[in-house]
Design a protein around this motif. Structure first.
Motif, short mmCIF file in Angstrom:
data_model
loop_
_atom_site.label_atom_id
_atom_site.label_comp_id
_atom_site.label_asym_id
_atom_site.label_seq_id
_atom_site.Cartn_x
_atom_site.Cartn_y
_atom_site.Cartn_z
N SER A 8 45.81 35.99 91.85
CA SER A 8 45.74 36.47 93.23
C SER A 8 44.69 35.72 94.04
O SER A 8 44.45 36.05 95.18
CB SER A 8 45.40 37.96 93.23
OG SER A 8 46.34 38.69 92.50
N ALA A 135 40.68 45.59 85.25
CA ALA A 135 41.20 46.11 86.52
C ALA A 135 42.14 45.11 87.18
O ALA A 135 43.17 45.49 87.76
CB ALA A 135 40.03 46.44 87.45
N VAL A 136 41.83 43.82 87.09
CA VAL A 136 42.69 42.80 87.68
C VAL A 136 44.02 42.73 86.94
O VAL A 136 45.10 42.64 87.54
CB VAL A 136 41.99 41.44 87.67
CG1 VAL A 136 42.87 40.37 88.29
CG2 VAL A 136 40.67 41.52 88.42
N ASN A 138 45.39 45.16 85.29
CA ASN A 138 46.13 46.38 85.61
C ASN A 138 46.80 46.27 86.98
O ASN A 138 47.92 46.75 87.18
CB ASN A 138 45.19 47.58 85.57
CG ASN A 138 45.91 48.88 85.79
OD1 ASN A 138 46.73 49.31 84.98
ND2 ASN A 138 45.63 49.54 86.91
N LEU A 139 46.12 45.64 87.95
CA LEU A 139 46.74 45.43 89.26
C LEU A 139 47.98 44.55 89.14
O LEU A 139 49.01 44.84 89.76
CB LEU A 139 45.73 44.80 90.21
CG LEU A 139 46.27 44.41 91.58
CD1 LEU A 139 46.74 45.64 92.34
CD2 LEU A 139 45.22 43.66 92.39
N ASP A 140 47.91 43.49 88.35
CA ASP A 140 49.08 42.64 88.15
C ASP A 140 50.22 43.43 87.52
O ASP A 140 51.39 43.24 87.88
CB ASP A 140 48.72 41.44 87.26
CG ASP A 140 47.74 40.51 87.95
OD1 ASP A 140 47.68 40.54 89.20
OD2 ASP A 140 47.05 39.76 87.25
N VAL A 143 51.61 45.92 90.26
CA VAL A 143 52.34 45.20 91.30
C VAL A 143 53.66 44.67 90.75
O VAL A 143 54.67 44.61 91.47
CB VAL A 143 51.46 44.06 91.85
CG1 VAL A 143 52.27 43.11 92.70
CG2 VAL A 143 50.32 44.64 92.67
N VAL A 166 50.12 43.09 97.01
CA VAL A 166 48.76 43.61 96.86
C VAL A 166 48.39 44.47 98.07
O VAL A 166 47.76 45.53 97.93
CB VAL A 166 47.76 42.45 96.67
CG1 VAL A 166 46.34 42.98 96.64
CG2 VAL A 166 48.07 41.70 95.38
N PHE A 169 50.01 47.89 97.77
CA PHE A 169 49.33 48.74 96.79
C PHE A 169 48.01 49.25 97.35
O PHE A 169 47.65 50.42 97.16
CB PHE A 169 49.09 47.97 95.49
CG PHE A 169 48.41 48.79 94.43
CD1 PHE A 169 49.13 49.72 93.70
CD2 PHE A 169 47.07 48.65 94.17
CE1 PHE A 169 48.52 50.50 92.72
CE2 PHE A 169 46.44 49.41 93.19
CZ PHE A 169 47.18 50.34 92.48
N ASN A 170 47.27 48.40 98.05
CA ASN A 170 46.02 48.85 98.67
C ASN A 170 46.29 49.94 99.71
O ASN A 170 45.52 50.90 99.82
CB ASN A 170 45.30 47.67 99.31
CG ASN A 170 44.76 46.69 98.29
OD1 ASN A 170 44.58 47.03 97.12
ND2 ASN A 170 44.52 45.46 98.71
#
Length: 285
Positions: A8, A135-136, A138-140, A143, A166, A169-170
């Motif tokens: 990202s 955390a990164v 988990n975001l991938d 998403v 992204v 999701f935010n």
């Protein structure tokens, strides 16, 4: 201090370009630890950062030529087993969480084959990576479950798709924080949020279209939205007390009278289509 590098970060999908991004991010720093995923990690990058007194911990792809063949073999290994490889300044580990799966990490921060005493028996390298980069990752993962991405060979488009995912999701995280009672009993709130967000972004564009789309499905969607808009306009005119006939007639300004509509002017009551109607706020009225 931990520095994170992931896909990202906004770079082209080339390993050399990704490594240049990491070099630029760490320019002028000293005594820190960089945590990367397998898109960036390489032995050459780790050695280059180490010269600047910056440690690197990251997952590495199995096609890297610097990895010894023994770390790539998992057929005869037991689950939750670890294999380590050492050089003077670098440590590599191969961890098998379950049969058929192999996690490869490279680190210039760790120099001992330390393994956790918990049931999973993970190496300390992996636990440090998860603590800094979990955390990164988990975001991938989140998403990737609901994504607007489409196959493309243009990396600006791939970057644009990732920005949309992204950002959506935010927006969902912020909305749930502001409205915690919104669909609280449902377990698929994010899917509902994305559906509503898509409608709010698309419907205004559908209403402004002058021509219908070529595909039948898209044309039916636009027509359905226009019918809903006309019915809402008719309902608002009734609530304001405007006297008008509910029968469908031709627009007073159109030359083609075969097109029948049911919307009328809220002031004079004449039949008027969407192309000849004007929109203004209550203060201008």
């Amino acid at each position: 201090m931990q520095i994170y590098a992931g896909k990202s970060a906004g770079c082209a999908p080339e390993v050399n370009q990704g490594q240049r991004v990491v070099r630029d991010m760490t320019d002028g720093l000293e005594g820190h630890t960089v945590t990367t995923d397998n898109f960036f990690t390489s032995y050459a990058l780790a050695e280059e950062l180490l010269k600047k007194k910056i440690a690197l911990v990251g997952t590495i792809r199995r096609n890297k030529p610097e990895l010894p063949p023994r770390l790539l073999q998992t057929r005869a290994r037991a689950p939750r087993s670890s294999e380590f490889a050492f050089r003077k300044t670098t440590t590599a580990v191969s961890y098998v969480p379950k049969r058929g799966k192999n996690l490869l990490l490279l680190s210039t921060k760790h120099c001992e084959p330390a393994v956790s005493g918990e049931e999973h028996q993970k190496p300390v390298m992996i636990m440090d990576y998860n603590r800094c980069k979990g955390a990164v990752d988990n975001l991938d993962k989140v998403v990737g479950a609901y994504s607007c991405k489409r196959g493309t060979r243009r990396w600006p488009m791939a970057l644009f798709y990732n920005l949309i995912d992204v950002s959506a999701f935010n927006a969902f995280v912020l909305w749930v924080a502001v409205e915690p009672s919104w669909n609280q009993e449902k377990t698929f709130k994010r899917r509902l949020f994305l559906e509503e967000l898509g409608r709010m972004l698309v419907y205004p564009q559908m209403e402004r279209r002058e021509r219908l789309p070529h595909t039948p499905a898209a044309a039916a969607m636009v027509q359905s939205q226009r019918r809903a808009e006309n019915s809402e306009a008719s309902g608002s005119a009734e609530a304001s007390g405007a006297a008008h006939d509910q029968r469908r007639r031709g627009c007073s300004f159109c030359t083609n009278k075969k097109r029948k509509i049911s919307t009328t002017c809220s002031k004079c009551g004449i039949y008027i289509c969407k192309e000849h109607a004007l929109q203004f706020c209550s203060s201008c009225k």
